[in-house]
Design an enzyme around this catalytic site. Structure first.
Site, PDB file in Angstrom:
ATOM      1  N   ASP A   1       0.838  -1.196   0.000  1.00  0.00           N
ATOM      2  CA  ASP A   1       0.000   0.000   0.000  1.00  0.00           C
ATOM      3  C   ASP A   1       0.876   1.250   0.000  1.00  0.00           C
ATOM      4  O   ASP A   1       2.082   1.168   0.077  1.00  0.00           O
ATOM      5  CB  ASP A   1      -0.843   0.042   1.277  1.00  0.00           C
ATOM      6  CG  ASP A   1      -1.958  -0.983   1.235  1.00  0.00           C
ATOM      7  OD1 ASP A   1      -2.202  -1.539   0.151  1.00  0.00           O
ATOM      8  OD2 ASP A   1      -2.572  -1.219   2.285  1.00  0.00           O
TER       9      ASP A   1
ATOM     10  N   LYS B   1      -3.760   3.286  -3.755  1.00  0.00           N
ATOM     11  CA  LYS B   1      -4.350   4.325  -4.603  1.00  0.00           C
ATOM     12  C   LYS B   1      -3.300   4.833  -5.564  1.00  0.00           C
ATOM     13  O   LYS B   1      -2.185   5.130  -5.182  1.00  0.00           O
ATOM     14  CB  LYS B   1      -4.831   5.489  -3.732  1.00  0.00           C
ATOM     15  CG  LYS B   1      -6.224   5.298  -3.206  1.00  0.00           C
ATOM     16  CD  LYS B   1      -6.841   6.648  -2.889  1.00  0.00           C
ATOM     17  CE  LYS B   1      -8.214   6.482  -2.295  1.00  0.00           C
ATOM     18  NZ  LYS B   1      -8.242   6.669  -0.845  1.00  0.00           N
TER      19      LYS B   1
ATOM     20  N   MET C   1      -9.171   7.651   9.542  1.00  0.00           N
ATOM     21  CA  MET C   1      -9.746   8.208   8.311  1.00  0.00           C
ATOM     22  C   MET C   1     -10.797   9.281   8.597  1.00  0.00           C
ATOM     23  O   MET C   1     -11.808   9.358   7.910  1.00  0.00           O
ATOM     24  CB  MET C   1     -10.371   7.091   7.460  1.00  0.00           C
ATOM     25  CG  MET C   1      -9.347   6.062   7.033  1.00  0.00           C
ATOM     26  SD  MET C   1     -10.065   4.566   6.352  1.00  0.00           S
ATOM     27  CE  MET C   1     -10.533   3.671   7.828  1.00  0.00           C
TER      28      MET C   1
HETATM   29  N1  SAH Z   1      -4.227  -0.694   8.880  1.00  0.00           N
HETATM   30  C1  SAH Z   1      -3.893   0.642   9.285  1.00  0.00           C
HETATM   31  C2  SAH Z   1      -5.024   1.616   9.066  1.00  0.00           C
HETATM   32  C3  SAH Z   1      -5.389   1.811   7.632  1.00  0.00           C
HETATM   33  S1  SAH Z   1      -6.663   2.964   7.388  1.00  0.00           S
HETATM   34  C4  SAH Z   1      -3.446   0.633  10.738  1.00  0.00           C
HETATM   35  O1  SAH Z   1      -3.622  -0.367  11.419  1.00  0.00           O
HETATM   36  O2  SAH Z   1      -2.928   1.641  11.197  1.00  0.00           O
HETATM   37  C5  SAH Z   1      -5.780   4.429   7.017  1.00  0.00           C
HETATM   38  C6  SAH Z   1      -5.920   5.402   8.151  1.00  0.00           C
HETATM   39  O3  SAH Z   1      -5.030   5.059   9.184  1.00  0.00           O
HETATM   40  C7  SAH Z   1      -5.554   6.827   7.810  1.00  0.00           C
HETATM   41  O4  SAH Z   1      -6.610   7.509   7.184  1.00  0.00           O
HETATM   42  C8  SAH Z   1      -5.284   7.394   9.175  1.00  0.00           C
HETATM   43  O5  SAH Z   1      -6.447   7.683   9.875  1.00  0.00           O
HETATM   44  C9  SAH Z   1      -4.615   6.226   9.846  1.00  0.00           C
HETATM   45  N2  SAH Z   1      -3.161   6.303   9.745  1.00  0.00           N
HETATM   46  C10 SAH Z   1      -2.322   5.485   9.102  1.00  0.00           C
HETATM   47  N3  SAH Z   1      -1.050   5.867   9.279  1.00  0.00           N
HETATM   48  C11 SAH Z   1      -1.089   6.950  10.066  1.00  0.00           C
HETATM   49  C12 SAH Z   1      -0.106   7.804  10.626  1.00  0.00           C
HETATM   50  N4  SAH Z   1       1.210   7.614  10.403  1.00  0.00           N
HETATM   51  N5  SAH Z   1      -0.511   8.827  11.409  1.00  0.00           N
HETATM   52  C13 SAH Z   1      -1.803   9.038  11.656  1.00  0.00           C
HETATM   53  N6  SAH Z   1      -2.789   8.268  11.148  1.00  0.00           N
HETATM   54  C14 SAH Z   1      -2.425   7.242  10.368  1.00  0.00           C
END
Ligand code: SAH
Length: 486
Positions: free
Chosen positions: A36, A58, A173
């Site tokens: 991803d 994306k 998100m």
């Molecule tokens: N599987 C991932 C989440 C994927 S959904 C996990 O467990 O973290 C994607 C969302 O994750 C983003 O829109 C945001 O809300 C959050 N996210 C992912 N990386 C992030 C980061 N470094 N800082 C803050 N939010 C993050």
């Protein structure tokens, strides 16, 4: 790894240090890696050069590679007997569609394994000084999707139930829907002055945290232009940030520092600077190249001087028995070189207080020398051999490597030239970096010692700070001190 297996692997929230050992192991041996966008940039560095590495998130922030296409790739590659890593940001089973992919594997009869990752909903708050649970403040935590995608309505969220939840609410998100999240929670009975933290780019360089309340968070996030990726934490625990924010307190937090030394040596310095909170631009201006040069008979020398860690390693590349040095006094120019010698089982007899050629000459003052061998780079200074010859010694200079320019791409050169600090650790880093970077745009100039400072002045650049002692550790100390004062 088992051929024909799909590994659903979490890559953590962004800080490469939060990649698990198991994830790194699998990345290093996979035949195929499907990843991803939100994975640490460094995570793929360990992949095999012949691995098929493919992006399935994306495209350019636009259209998503359809989920069916990802499933098809996973299954096809696994059926062909390859080991497949499906690498996702954070944890694969937390808003990562990992569950769907596991089901697709199951349907297709493909074996799969799951490697959990550090999820952003816990890690981003932690880096902001917010524990998602706390014995007195929150005895539970809920992970909720804010449905960033406008195509997916958030009608599925039971707002009254979420508002009534007795614990911390963590929204993924949820940047675009922040106004709605805050309004719905207040409408559901949460106090308008309840603390809310929005953590943008959690665990990554440039992490930003907004601490607000349900009442004003939407307006303040808009004013501060908070963008995805961000995690929103709602609950009294968010207020603990006022006491527990630790990231911003690190001495080099918020400073961008360019490291110009050769790649193999740069990594230790860069890692140390990052640990202290700096964003590091690795801009290696030089590389060393081994020279086709054999060793003379070392038994003929009563003094062997080594003037760089590189020299020490180059010496031992050509030496299969450390006992060849048994008869000689071994001198190292500084602690780094002494450490490199120690890695090869030689404890230096002489290490000067000041890690410069002059310091070594002083340190050798009381030692009788008939015949000395100087192990170094082709382009070393003549100070040391001249001084030893002046004392009646016969001196052979043995150049085992040379320093040449490492091409810098334009973006890196630009990033380095506009950093808060540019560090120089040798005269050759000065020469080659200034050639490659051209005009420096206001960074403070950090020099490791007098020889490097002299090279800077010769090039018309006045160093703002000079390390004391003249070692990488000294340089780090000097940077901390300078950053503290400004
Ligand atoms: N599987 C991932 C989440 C994927 S959904 C996990 O467990 O973290 C994607 C969302 O994750 C983003 O829109 C945001 O809300 C959050 N996210 C992912 N990386 C992030 C980061 N470094 N800082 C803050 N939010 C993050």
């Amino acid at each position: 790894m088992t051929p024909g297996t799909v590994y659903l692997v979490g890559a953590g929230p962004g800080d490469p240090g939060l990649l698990t050992v198991r994830a790194a192991e699998l990345i290093a041996s996979a035949d195929v890696i499907l990843h991803d966008r939100l994975i640490p940039a460094e995570a793929l560095a360990g992949a095999r050069p012949d691995a098929e590495v493919r992006y399935v998130g994306k495209q350019g922030g636009g259209r998503q590679v359809p989920q069916e296409e990802t499933h098809r790739l996973l299954i096809e590659r696994a059926r062909a007997g390859r080991t497949v890593v499906r690498l996702k940001g954070g944890d694969p089973f937390v808003f990562g569609r990992g569950g769907e992919e596991a089901l697709a594997c199951l349907d297709a009869g493909i074996p799969f394994e799951v490697v959990p990752g550090v999820t952003a909903g816990v890690a981003a708050p932690a880096y902001a000084g917010i524990p998602v649970t706390h014995r007195e403040l929150a005895s539970g935590v809920a992970f909720i999707t804010g449905h960033e995608d406008p195509a997916k309505p958030d009608a599925s969220l039971d707002w009254p139930a979420l508002a009534a939840f007795p614990g911390t609410l963590v929204f993924y998100m949820g940047v675009r829907t922040l106004p709605r999240i805050a309004a719905q929670l207040v409408a559901g009975g949460r106090a308008a002055d309840e603390p809310v933290a929005v953590v943008e780019r959690g665990t990554l360089p440039g992490q930003r945290t907004l601490l607000a309340t349900l009442g004003d968070v939407a307006q303040r996030a808009a004013a501060e232009r908070i963008e995805a990726p961000a995690i929103t934490v709602v609950g009294p625990v968010a207020g603990l940030r006022e006491q527990l924010a630790w990231l911003e307190r690190r001495p080099l937090h918020g400073r961008t520092i360019a490291v110009t030394r050769a790649r193999p040596q740069a990594s230790a310095l860069a890692a140390r600077l990052r640990e202290l909170g700096a964003a590091v631009v690795e801009a290696p201006a030089i590389q060393t190249r081994s020279l086709d040069q054999e060793l003379p008979d070392l038994a003929a020398y009563d003094l062997v001087c080594v003037t760089s860690p590189n020299g020490a390693h180059a010496l031992f590349e050509r030496l299969d028995d450390a006992r060849a040095l048994a008869g000689a006094t071994v001198a190292a120019i500084g602690p780094g070189t002494a450490r490199a010698l120690a890695e090869h089982g030689i404890r230096a007899d002489v290490v000067p207080e000041r890690a410069v050629a002059e310091g070594l000459v002083d340190a050798l003052a009381g030692i009788a020398v008939r015949r000395a061998l100087l192990v170094r780079a082709r382009e070393g200074r003549d100070m040391l051999p001249d001084a030893l010859r002046g004392r009646g010694a016969e001196v052979d200079v043995l150049a085992l490597y040379e320093t040449v320019a490492e091409p810098l791409d334009e973006d890196t050169a630009r990033a380095a030239a506009t950093a808060d600090y540019v560090t120089f650790t040798s005269a050759s880093t000065v020469r080659y970096f200034l050639d490659a970077a051209g005009e420096l745009d206001g960074p403070r100039i950090a020099s490791i010692g007098p020889a490097t400072s002299a090279a800077l002045r010769e090039a018309g650049v006045e160093p703002n700070l000079e390390a004391e002692p003249h070692t990488p550790d000294g340089l780090v100390e000097a940077l901390i001190e300078d950053a503290r004062l400004r």
